[in-house]
Design an enzyme around this catalytic site. Structure first.
Site, short mmCIF file in Angstrom:
data_model
loop_
_atom_site.label_atom_id
_atom_site.label_comp_id
_atom_site.label_asym_id
_atom_site.label_seq_id
_atom_site.Cartn_x
_atom_site.Cartn_y
_atom_site.Cartn_z
N HIS A 179 -7.39 -6.15 0.41
CA HIS A 179 -6.23 -5.27 0.42
C HIS A 179 -4.97 -5.93 0.97
CE1 HIS A 179 -4.25 -1.39 0.27
NE2 HIS A 179 -4.01 -1.41 1.57
N ASP A 207 -9.97 -5.50 -3.81
CA ASP A 207 -9.39 -4.47 -2.96
C ASP A 207 -10.25 -3.20 -3.03
OD1 ASP A 207 -7.80 -2.63 -1.63
OD2 ASP A 207 -5.95 -3.21 -2.65
N SER A 243 0.83 -1.19 0.00
CA SER A 243 0.00 0.00 0.00
C SER A 243 0.87 1.26 0.00
CB SER A 243 -0.96 -0.05 1.19
OG SER A 243 -2.00 0.88 1.06
#
Length: 253
Positions: A232, A204, A84
């Site tokens: 995610h 996600d 991320s």
């Protein structure tokens, strides 16, 4: 966290409140640590790493921190795995240190040009410390809600409460500016010469797959692996598949 033996792999965590290097990567490192040396720091403002005086973090600051850490460890070459926010930092580090970074694995990554702040990431950055905030955040991170267990909620709530003061200064509203800060320019991305593996969950909601697709147009050496029925956090939701992807890309040992 610094475990294992072999070629160095820098592991960079994401930006959710309560996130730490060891919390994000311990299971992966323990499973693969016989082949590589995994270094998973707490980035500034998270866990045990305070923000420098006057700093609010940000892509440049986290990239400089990562580069400085690996310099201090004497790592002449290393791979970088980032999740991320950490994916954006990994890409920025590869651009800044082309002679040092050998491979990049960007997981559920931020950083693509034009990527907006998603409603789920906005909510995660705004999550209040405590069990209710932890539960809401974890429910957004994963597709399989069975993973949002009471022990997981309690552990994340405790980590959120411990780091609440530092985290409050990282992503205050309006939060779209912090997402913009984690975006890399097309020129920067085009200059990355290390091979890049993008790993993304098809489901996600935090950094939707479509927001990462522009990276395919800008990176010189890139491949994408999409995991079905995955939110995610591929390392948590599909750990065996994720480890196979990681070890295969980094090379046999």
């Amino acid at each position: 966290m610094d475990v294992g033996a072999g070629p160095a792999v820098l592991m960079l965590h994401g930006s959710g409140p309560g996130t730490t290097g060891s919390g994000a990567w311990t299971a992966t490192a323990q499973a693969l640590g016989a082949s590589w040396r995994f270094v998973a720091p707490d980035q500034a403002g998270f866990g045990r790493t305070p923000l420098p005086p006057g700093s609010r973090g940000g892509l440049r600051s986290w990239t400089e921190q990562a580069a400085g850490l690996m310099d201090a460890l004497g790592a002449e070459q290393y791979a970088v795995v980032g999740h991320s926010m950490g994916g954006a930092v990994a890409l920025a580090l590869a651009a800044a240190r082309p002679r040092q970074v050998t491979h990049v694995v960007a997981v559920s990554t931020m950083g693509a040009p034009g990527a907006p702040l998603s409603p789920d990431l906005d909510a995660i950055w705004a999550a209040p410390a405590g069990p209710a905030g932890a539960r809401d955040m974890l429910s957004r991170l994963v597709l399989d809600q069975a993973l949002v267990t009471e022990p997981a909620v309690a552990a994340r709530a405790a980590a959120m409460e411990a780091g609440a003061a530092a985290f409050a200064s990282l992503f205050p509203p309006p939060r779209a500016r912090w997402s913009d800060d984690l975006t890399l320019s097309a020129e920067t991305l085009a200059g990355i010469r290390a091979p890049v593996l993008l790993v993304h969950g098809a489901n996600d909601r935090v950094t939707p797959l479509k927001t990462a697709l522009p990276l395919l147009d800008h990176l010189a050496d890139v491949r994408l692996h999409v995991l079905g029925r995955c939110g995610h956090v591929p390392a948590l939701e599909h750990p065996h598949a994720f480890r196979r992807l990681l070890s295969g890309f980094l090379g046999p040992r």
